[in-house]
Design a protein around this motif. Structure first.
Motif, PDB file in Angstrom:
ATOM      1  N   TYR A 249      -5.094  -6.264  -2.404  1.00 26.68           N
ATOM      2  CA  TYR A 249      -4.205  -7.492  -1.491  1.00 26.68           C
ATOM      3  C   TYR A 249      -5.017  -8.908  -1.759  1.00 26.68           C
ATOM      4  O   TYR A 249      -6.111  -9.073  -1.924  1.00 26.68           O
ATOM      5  CB  TYR A 249      -4.238  -7.258   0.015  1.00 26.68           C
ATOM      6  CG  TYR A 249      -3.768  -5.794   0.452  1.00 26.68           C
ATOM      7  CD1 TYR A 249      -2.978  -4.793  -0.587  1.00 26.68           C
ATOM      8  CD2 TYR A 249      -3.757  -5.191   1.707  1.00 26.68           C
ATOM      9  CE1 TYR A 249      -2.545  -3.878  -0.095  1.00 26.68           C
ATOM     10  CE2 TYR A 249      -3.228  -4.078   1.986  1.00 26.68           C
ATOM     11  CZ  TYR A 249      -2.360  -3.478   1.313  1.00 26.68           C
ATOM     12  OH  TYR A 249      -2.059  -2.171   1.510  1.00 26.68           O
TER      13      TYR A 249
ATOM     14  N   GLY B  37       0.843  -1.130   0.028  1.00 21.71           N
ATOM     15  CA  GLY B  37       0.086   0.130   0.033  1.00 21.71           C
ATOM     16  C   GLY B  37       0.830   1.327   0.153  1.00 21.71           C
ATOM     17  O   GLY B  37       1.899   1.096   0.420  1.00 21.71           O
TER      18      GLY B  37
ATOM     19  N   THR C  74      -7.033  -1.014   7.278  1.00 26.18           N
ATOM     20  CA  THR C  74      -7.360  -0.227   5.915  1.00 26.18           C
ATOM     21  C   THR C  74      -7.645   1.416   6.098  1.00 26.18           C
ATOM     22  O   THR C  74      -7.685   1.979   5.247  1.00 26.18           O
ATOM     23  CB  THR C  74      -8.756  -0.709   5.601  1.00 26.18           C
ATOM     24  OG1 THR C  74      -9.946  -0.637   6.869  1.00 26.18           O
ATOM     25  CG2 THR C  74      -8.642  -2.250   4.996  1.00 26.18           C
TER      26      THR C  74
ATOM     27  N   VAL D 248      -6.420  -6.926   8.786  1.00 23.88           N
ATOM     28  CA  VAL D 248      -5.771  -6.057   7.710  1.00 23.88           C
ATOM     29  C   VAL D 248      -6.152  -4.708   7.914  1.00 23.88           C
ATOM     30  O   VAL D 248      -7.425  -4.256   7.930  1.00 23.88           O
ATOM     31  CB  VAL D 248      -6.163  -6.470   6.490  1.00 23.88           C
ATOM     32  CG1 VAL D 248      -5.692  -5.873   5.340  1.00 23.88           C
ATOM     33  CG2 VAL D 248      -5.732  -8.112   6.333  1.00 23.88           C
TER      34      VAL D 248
ATOM     35  N   ALA E 150      -5.817  -1.837  -0.230  1.00 23.41           N
ATOM     36  CA  ALA E 150      -5.995  -3.031   0.583  1.00 23.41           C
ATOM     37  C   ALA E 150      -6.966  -3.797  -0.260  1.00 23.41           C
ATOM     38  O   ALA E 150      -7.101  -4.995  -0.235  1.00 23.41           O
ATOM     39  CB  ALA E 150      -6.556  -2.791   1.739  1.00 23.41           C
TER      40      ALA E 150
ATOM     41  N   GLY F  65      -9.664  -1.683  10.551  1.00 24.19           N
ATOM     42  CA  GLY F  65      -9.345  -2.720   9.649  1.00 24.19           C
ATOM     43  C   GLY F  65     -10.330  -3.653   9.622  1.00 24.19           C
ATOM     44  O   GLY F  65     -11.524  -3.493  10.163  1.00 24.19           O
TER      45      GLY F  65
ATOM     46  N   TYR G 137       0.672  -3.768   8.007  1.00 21.49           N
ATOM     47  CA  TYR G 137      -0.623  -3.609   7.683  1.00 21.49           C
ATOM     48  C   TYR G 137      -1.228  -4.982   8.122  1.00 21.49           C
ATOM     49  O   TYR G 137      -2.753  -5.055   8.430  1.00 21.49           O
ATOM     50  CB  TYR G 137      -1.126  -3.119   6.538  1.00 21.49           C
ATOM     51  CG  TYR G 137      -1.075  -4.037   5.403  1.00 21.49           C
ATOM     52  CD1 TYR G 137      -1.594  -5.329   5.252  1.00 21.49           C
ATOM     53  CD2 TYR G 137      -0.083  -3.643   4.527  1.00 21.49           C
ATOM     54  CE1 TYR G 137      -1.323  -6.173   4.330  1.00 21.49           C
ATOM     55  CE2 TYR G 137       0.257  -4.493   3.349  1.00 21.49           C
ATOM     56  CZ  TYR G 137      -0.563  -5.909   3.228  1.00 21.49           C
ATOM     57  OH  TYR G 137      -0.092  -6.441   2.279  1.00 21.49           O
TER      58      TYR G 137
END
Length: 424
Positions: A181, A73, A103, A101, A178, A314, A89
């Motif tokens: 990902y 990111g 964000t 995760v 994200a 997240g 992250y």
């Protein structure tokens, strides 16, 4: 006494008892009986054997899950550029079945222990009397010193200063990247009862396939690599909405297997469920939406301990494995058949109720079904010294007639009184 014991033993070993049956010729009762039996038969075949698979034994698997994230990111805040990789992250970083995760985030840099005014709205004041020294407020940032800061009209606190200002959440989220990902899930299960072990890297899933595949519910349903944006979409949410304030999503790996066929047919099925809430609801009607937590990076500057505080928003991912394997087994098969045969007795009970209590000729059917004995009359005859053949010629004649076939109705003694004493 000896003869009685001998007779009892003889009767126990050399006699067989069977219930007496009455054949009733009645169309309505016969139709009711057959309908009930057909319903029971349909239940046994359709529900017990076909739907519930009562002819098979079942087992639940034990297994493990390993996860790995990939992706990079980028953010630029006030001219400060930064690249975020997996080590930045993902929390925790061990590849567990449950992880977060990041964000979105709020950073408070250069905090050090000291005295500073509380954030506006946390504990407002107009004088020192409003700030009780040495006390804490649940939503505050530190211990109140007892002073009211005139510039901010808030109480002064002993805390990490400056205090965190999290009233405004960045929107759009800082790490919208994200969405691209990828998540790799490696799962293995073992069914101890059947001695079968399987992995979600099934036949045909090799290193070459993994390097180029990406999960799709129709085109690539067995690919173990998932794009985060696709996971959020398949769970029923919008990625930007859930990335702003955080949320939770469950990834279910379902192992439902039938080992009556080849083991290679036992393959995982992936489903996705939003644990964030109901997608149809708006944020205004839900309480405490989102998912966030804080962590700090401590360091020393000019021999003064300081820290950088992160408030992380997240998406929490929970990898949930559910399993159920079946295989033919004679014991549950016989148990299901035996219980089904027992249920057939319901038809007899219902038909007996109709015969004995609902039909106009219920008294007649009751006499045909039950055989009565008068124990008082028999005791009186024994007291008078009469033989059974002398006191009960009707019963003896009936038995003789049955033996020679001279009676018109073989069930004629069903409603008679067995020990009725004839008038002399």
């Amino acid at each position: 006494m000896k003869n009685q014991i001998t007779n009892a033993i003889s009767d126990f070993f050399f006699e067989y008892e069977t219930p007496r049956q009455v054949l009733v010729r009645n169309r309505r009762v016969g139709v009711v009986c057959r309908i009930i039996q057909l319903v029971v038969l349909a239940y046994i075949i359709g529900w017990v054997f076909i739907y519930e698979k009562g002819y098979q034994s079942t087992d639940i698997a034990v297994g493990s899950v390993f996860t790995k994230m990939k992706g990079v990111g980028y953010t630029s805040i006030n001219g400060s550029e930064r690249v975020w990789d997996v080590a930045d992250y993902v929390f925790p970083s061990q590849g567990d079945a449950s992880f977060v995760v990041m964000t979105n985030y709020i950073i408070t840099e250069g905090q050090q222990m000291g005295k500073c005014p509380e954030l506006h709205g946390k504990h407002n004041c107009s004088s020192n009397a409003d700030c009780e020294g040495g006390s804490f407020k649940r939503t505050g940032h530190g211990q109140m010193t007892g002073e009211c800061v005139d510039e901010t009209k808030t109480c002064q606190v002993l805390a990490w200063c400056p205090v965190e200002d999290d009233l405004v959440i960045p929107d759009p989220p800082m790490l919208m990247s994200a969405e691209n990902y990828t998540l790799f899930i490696k799962n293995s299960v073992t069914f101890p009862l059947f001695g079968v072990s399987r992995s979600n890297l099934v036949e045909g899933i090799d290193a070459g396939y993994i390097r180029k595949c990406l999960y799709h519910p129709e085109n690539a349903p067995l690919c173990p690599i998932f794009r985060l944006g696709d996971i959020v979409k398949l769970s029923g949410f919008n990625f930007e909405t859930i990335a702003t304030v955080g949320g939770a999503i469950g990834v279910v790996v379902d192992w439902t297997c039938n080992f009556d066929v080849a083991v290679t047919h036992c393959k995982p099925k992936y489903t996705f469920h939003g644990l964030y809430g109901n997608p149809a609801e708006t944020d205004k009607v839900r309480a405490s939406v989102g998912y966030n937590f804080r962590y700090a990076q401590h360091y020393m500057e000019d021999r003064i301990p300081k820290r950088t505080l992160f408030k992380v928003f997240g998406i929490r991912f929970d990898i949930i494995v559910q399993s159920l394997a079946r295989k033919f087994d004679i014991i549950p098969t016989l148990t299901a058949i035996g219980s089904g045969v027992g249920i057939f007795g319901v038809a007899t009970v219902v038909c007996d109720l109709v015969l004995l209590y609902l039909l106009p000729k219920r008294a007649f059917y009751k006499n045909m079904k039950f055989k009565y004995t008068d124990t008082h009359a028999q005791q009186d005859s024994e007291w008078l010294g009469l033989e059974t053949s002398d006191c009960c010629p009707f019963d003896a004649n009936a038995r003789q007639g049955q033996g020679t076939g001279q009676t018109d109705d073989p069930d004629s003694e069903a409603g008679s009184t067995e020990t009725e004493v004839p008038k002399k």
